[in-house]
Design a protein around this motif. Structure first.
Motif, PDB file in Angstrom:
ATOM      1  N   ALA A 120      18.365  18.542 -25.372  1.00 44.97           N
ATOM      2  CA  ALA A 120      18.409  19.591 -24.359  1.00 44.97           C
ATOM      3  C   ALA A 120      17.152  19.613 -23.486  1.00 44.97           C
ATOM      4  O   ALA A 120      17.259  19.717 -22.268  1.00 44.97           O
ATOM      5  N   PRO A 121      15.954  19.531 -24.046  1.00 44.56           N
ATOM      6  CA  PRO A 121      14.769  19.643 -23.203  1.00 44.56           C
ATOM      7  C   PRO A 121      14.476  18.381 -22.393  1.00 44.56           C
ATOM      8  O   PRO A 121      14.950  17.292 -22.728  1.00 44.56           O
ATOM      9  N   SER A 122      13.705  18.561 -21.331  1.00 45.71           N
ATOM     10  CA  SER A 122      13.236  17.442 -20.511  1.00 45.71           C
ATOM     11  C   SER A 122      11.715  17.540 -20.401  1.00 45.71           C
ATOM     12  O   SER A 122      11.108  18.536 -20.795  1.00 45.71           O
ATOM     13  N   GLY A 123      11.111  16.517 -19.839  1.00 49.01           N
ATOM     14  CA  GLY A 123       9.691  16.555 -19.482  1.00 49.01           C
ATOM     15  C   GLY A 123       8.780  16.949 -20.627  1.00 49.01           C
ATOM     16  O   GLY A 123       8.909  16.457 -21.745  1.00 49.01           O
ATOM     17  N   VAL A 128       6.823   5.571 -20.288  1.00 49.31           N
ATOM     18  CA  VAL A 128       7.690   6.732 -20.476  1.00 49.31           C
ATOM     19  C   VAL A 128       6.788   7.932 -20.706  1.00 49.31           C
ATOM     20  O   VAL A 128       5.954   7.911 -21.609  1.00 49.31           O
ATOM     21  N   GLY A 129       6.942   8.953 -19.878  1.00 50.12           N
ATOM     22  CA  GLY A 129       6.099  10.136 -20.008  1.00 50.12           C
ATOM     23  C   GLY A 129       4.623   9.808 -19.842  1.00 50.12           C
ATOM     24  O   GLY A 129       3.767  10.420 -20.485  1.00 50.12           O
ATOM     25  N   ALA A 174       8.730  13.567 -14.599  1.00 49.84           N
ATOM     26  CA  ALA A 174       7.284  13.794 -14.560  1.00 49.84           C
ATOM     27  C   ALA A 174       6.847  14.156 -13.142  1.00 49.84           C
ATOM     28  O   ALA A 174       6.128  15.123 -12.922  1.00 49.84           O
ATOM     29  N   ASN A 175       7.336  13.394 -12.188  1.00 48.31           N
ATOM     30  CA  ASN A 175       6.950  13.664 -10.806  1.00 48.31           C
ATOM     31  C   ASN A 175       7.477  15.012 -10.361  1.00 48.31           C
ATOM     32  O   ASN A 175       6.797  15.785  -9.714  1.00 48.31           O
ATOM     33  N   GLY A 176       8.737  15.265 -10.718  1.00 44.04           N
ATOM     34  CA  GLY A 176       9.364  16.510 -10.301  1.00 44.04           C
ATOM     35  C   GLY A 176       8.506  17.689 -10.680  1.00 44.04           C
ATOM     36  O   GLY A 176       8.273  18.584  -9.890  1.00 44.04           O
ATOM     37  N   LYS A 177       7.997  17.631 -11.876  1.00 45.24           N
ATOM     38  CA  LYS A 177       7.204  18.739 -12.355  1.00 45.24           C
ATOM     39  C   LYS A 177       5.940  18.941 -11.524  1.00 45.24           C
ATOM     40  O   LYS A 177       5.632  20.038 -11.106  1.00 45.24           O
ATOM     41  N   GLU A 178       5.261  17.855 -11.256  1.00 48.06           N
ATOM     42  CA  GLU A 178       4.034  17.968 -10.473  1.00 48.06           C
ATOM     43  C   GLU A 178       4.332  18.502  -9.074  1.00 48.06           C
ATOM     44  O   GLU A 178       3.635  19.328  -8.545  1.00 48.06           O
TER      45      GLU A 178
END
Lengths: 361, 501
Positions: free
Chosen positions: A93-96, A133-134, B490-494
């Motif tokens: 469910a979670p992202s980022g 990744v990340g 990652a980019n979206g968040k920034e």
């Protein structure tokens, strides 16, 4: 026992009868006698669901999709209930950052108690910069996660042997997980892997506390111990010289042997002919398409051209497995990487001289 | 495969065309259902809130929107709620751990959440069963093995047990029936019910407003035929009054912001036949927190894919918008029905909600169409036509010394095309321009944003450290999870943090 896998399955509506059916099916896939069913059932009744961390590197997510088709007892009920899938980028469910937290929490709080599953190859060229990744290099993540895992399982040909990313000219110097972390990695190759083999491995691990017996390529013998050619339902046609010569010809329509159409069954070890795919619906040869040896190391090069007849079928006994045969392609991977390339190149020149390309090995 | 068929001018047999249409339909239906329930629903559905639902009220709600048998059963929803409770109390939340549960952007009442969670689980079982239809024709799924240059490798013979026969047809029809039932009675009612709580999302996530479809479901056997069931077209600037014909030559890629180098200059767009793929990674070499996307820095492995010089959106929304504008009868009828149900106009299509609704609408269209393709196959076999492949050009010795081709396909995710250059019977150049890349393409030399990025502009964010809203829009594109989503996340968040503050 409350909190056990069995208890959990019950809470999800799985009946005792279904549970025992699942244990029996798993025993059958593992090649165990039915006398082992109580032991499997007992293990599942006592153990808590182990955490699984599932990492994605250079891949197409086909193995994850494949797991969603697992059928004994019923798909996600196995994968979501027998194990606790704590990190899986596609279906979590979670992202980022929240997703990163799930990974961090699992590998720190459950250090030494989680199963790591790897899908996809790891690029090693230029220090591994071709897969982040990340914000972390896949090669670093792979090593970090492997260090705290109680078992490492590579699924699909990319994670096992490099697969498509490692096919010539392998621009990122992609490698399978074994070549990154060394040690014991259980390989469940295939493109994708067959989900029933994955389930059977996990249950074996939970039941006996150890991984099943492996060949020198890290493949469980219960699933990869026999040649497709030797278990193939079309084998009688091979023995009788009845071959498909063209797509849609009479032999093709009557289910004759696909050897002349390029079938690589004589070099491929996997249990496709016995367990088949999608709840036993079919498998490539049954459908009329040659085997492309998708569970064999470097099949994109070693089994190529897919539609050209193998030049020679090695004399293979019924009891042989990949180690005993020492078939060029199989043995090569156990050797050093450089030697591997040389053997493969030589084999290719011998077998596939027609399609020789720039010799960029 | 289609690119090679085009390069060598291979016309496939009727059976191959029909089999491809059937497999494409199965793929689209299956893919869209999994996307909605398992890859996108949790952006709208709060699993934890479902614990507070009253099973009787859930059954009342569910049976008011569909006569799907389980929907009327309070005991069914009670059992699902019980399982969910036991799951949460086990403390092992697995894939549901660390979700943004309780986030203020979740708007569904507990009963709707419970209904959706129940159908999330049902859809897991449904998809495993339905995909066996593809294995019947293509050996297995994922990665079916039957596609050949020139046709298909699955033989047809009504008098053989080793070929597609009457039994295969009967089984396919049964799977098609079950698919139609699930789409009509579960997917579409759920979609409409959930959408009715999120109508504000009809004004968010519009994107670039340029849409491209190559067309799919061929009516004749010619390579890249324009005679297709779901139409091809290019729509610019949301103008539904004008559909341009598609010309593959207008597709280009440039790499001024991508980690590649072009011999003639990174900012010079290249047609894929002249395409180059030479890596030139300039990003961080070790662990990093964020990428530097400022100025002229390269920041993506995806090339800047442009059609006629502009970024284009591809996917179900593009296909449905083009079908709507083209007056496609079934599509227009369904789209108008859905817009009417939600009480919004056609402009609502250009949004995150529109994108997610278009995927459901397309699923129903294709599920309704699938039986007719299966019957077409049966009728063709009845005529005595068992041909599955045109093998005239099977041997490379029959090929010309040089050939070029391209092959259109509408994948579930969107417009996909491969370009091939053949020299001396070998591949001299091969370029794939895939839908995940088209939508996720980065900025170009002119500074034009790609579709995903453009769609995020103006998104309201309730909690910047929990950007659920960003994920909704990105997921609405059905991004290629395997390749680019991590960078996008990652980019979206920034981007959010920079712009919102």
């Amino acid at each position: 026992m409350a909190g056990s896998i069995y208890h959990h399955l019950l809470s999800r509506g799985v009946t005792r009868r279904d549970f025992l059916k699942f244990c029996s099916a798993t025993a059958a896939t593992l090649g165990l006698s039915s006398s082992m069913v109580p032991q499997i059932a007992e293990a599942l009744e006592k153990k808590e669901r182990p955490s699984v961390v599932w990492l994605h590197f250079q891949e197409c997510t086909g193995d994850s999709e494949s797991v969603l088709r697992a059928s004994k007892p019923s798909i996600a009920k196995v994968i979501l209930d027998i194990v606790s899938l704590d990190y899986h980028e596609t279906i979590m469910a979670p992202s980022g950052h929240a997703a990163e937290k799930s990974l961090h929490d699992t590998i720190t709080k459950k250090k030494g108690k989680y199963i790591a599953v790897y899908e996809g190859a790891v690029p090693t060229k230029d220090g591994g910069i071709y897969c982040f990744v990340g914000g972390k290099k896949s090669i670093d993540t792979c090593k970090e996660v492997a260090a705290g895992a109680m078992a490492n399982i590579a699924v699909g040909n990319c994670a096992c042997f490099g697969g498509v990313p490692a096919a010539k000219p392998n621009p990122t110097e992609a490698k399978g997980i074994r070549d990154i972390i060394g040690g014991t990695v259980l390989n469940i190759p295939g493109c994708p892997m067959n989900p029933e083999n994955f389930t059977a491995v996990v249950v074996h691990f939970l039941t006996f506390g150890s991984l099943p017996a492996l060949d020198s390529l890290g493949r469980p013998l219960f699933a990869y111990g026999k040649l497709i050619h030797n278990n193939c339902e079309r084998r009688p046609h091979f023995d009788q010289g009845q071959f498909v010569r063209q797509w849609g010809d009479q032999g093709h329509r009557l289910g004759w042997c696909l050897y002349e159409m390029g079938c690589k069954g004589p070099m491929a070890f996997q249990n496709c002919p016995t367990i088949r795919w999608n709840e036993g619906t079919s498998w490539p040869v049954q459908a009329g398409h040659p085997c492309i040896a998708c569970a064999t190391p470097d099949n994109w090069d070693a089994a190529y051209p897919f539609y050209q007849r193998m030049k020679a079928v090695p004399g293979v006994g019924w009891q042989a497995n990949a180690d005993k045969i020492g078939l060029g392609v199989a043995a090569a991977t156990a050797a050093a990487v450089a030697a591997h390339g040389a053997i493969r190149a030589a084999k290719r020149r011998k077998e596939c001289s027609k399609s020789e390309d720039e010799g960029h090995e | 495969m289609r690119a090679v068929e085009h390069a060598l001018n291979i016309t496939i047999p009727d059976n191959a065309r029909i089999l491809r249409n059937i497999i494409n339909a199965i793929q689209a239906i299956h893919d869209h259902v999994i996307h909605f329930y398992h890859l996108h629903a949790l952006d709208w559905v709060d699993v934890v809130s479902a614990l507070k639902a009253d099973p009787a009220k859930t059954a009342a709600l569910a049976s008011s929107i569909s006569d799907w048998p389980n929907n009327a059963s309070a005991s069914y929803f009670k059992a699902v709620a019980g399982k969910l409770k036991a799951f949460v109390e086990s403390g092992q939340l697995g894939i549901f751990a660390n979700g943004y549960w309780g986030h203020p952007a979740y708007k569904l009442p507990p009963e709707a959440n419970l209904m959706a969670v129940a159908h999330y689980l049902e859809a897991l079982d449904w998809q495993r069963d339905f995909i066996k239809a593809m294995a019947l024709l293509g050996a297995k799924n994922p990665h079916p093995q039957t596609y050949l240059v020139g046709g298909m490798a699955t033989p047809i013979d009504p008098n053989s047990q080793n070929a597609i026969n009457a039994n295969t047809i009967a089984q396919l029809l049964e799977y098609a029936d079950r698919a139609q039932a699930f789409v009509d009675k579960v997917y579409i009612p759920d979609l409409l019910a959930i959408a009715s709580f999120y109508k504000d999302w009809a004004g968010i996530g519009a994107g670039v407003g340029n849409f491209l479809s190559y067309g799919e479901f061929q009516n004749d056997n010619l390579p890249n035929t324009t005679n297709v069931w779901l139409p091809a077209g290019f729509i610019k600037g949301k103008d539904l009054t004008k559909i341009e014909k598609v010309d593959h030559k207008k597709m280009t890629e440039e790499v001024s912001r991508s980690w590649y180098k072009y011999a003639g200059g990174d900012d010079k767009p290249l047609h894929p036949w002249d395409g180059e793929t030479t890596p030139n990674y300039t990003g961080p070499k070790e662990t990093y927190k964020e990428l530097n996307t400022d100025g002229k820095n390269k920041y993506s492995w995806v090339k800047a894919i442009r059609y006629d010089g502009v970024p284009v959106e591809v996917g179900p929304l593009a296909r449905m918008v083009i079908a709507y504008a083209a007056g496609h009868k079934e599509a227009k009828g369904l789209i108008d029905f859905v817009l009417g149900k939600l009480g919004v106009g056609p402009a609502a299509l250009f949004s995150t909600l529109g994108r997610t609704a278009a995927r459901g609408i397309e699923t129903k269209l294709i599920a309704d169409k699938l039986p007719s393709y299966i019957m077409e196959l049966a009728a063709n076999i009845k005529k005595g036509d068992y041909r599955v492949a045109n093998t005239d050009k099977w041997e490379p010795s029959t090929w010309p010394a040089e050939a070029k081709g391209y092959g259109y396909h509408e994948a579930p995710r969107g417009a996909l095309c491969h370009w091939i250059v053949i020299k001396d019977r070998q591949i001299a150049n091969y370029q794939c321009v895939v839908p995940g890349g088209v939508n996720a393409s980065p900025r170009d030399a002119k500074g034009q944003r790609g579709p995903d990025e453009e769609a995020l502009i103006g998104t309201p964010i309730a909690k910047p450290d929990q950007p659920l809203e960003i994920i909704r829009t990105i997921h609405s594109f059905d991004p290629c999870m395997a390749c680019a989503i991590h960078a996008v996340d990652a980019n979206g968040k920034e981007i959010v943090q920079v712009r919102v503050r």
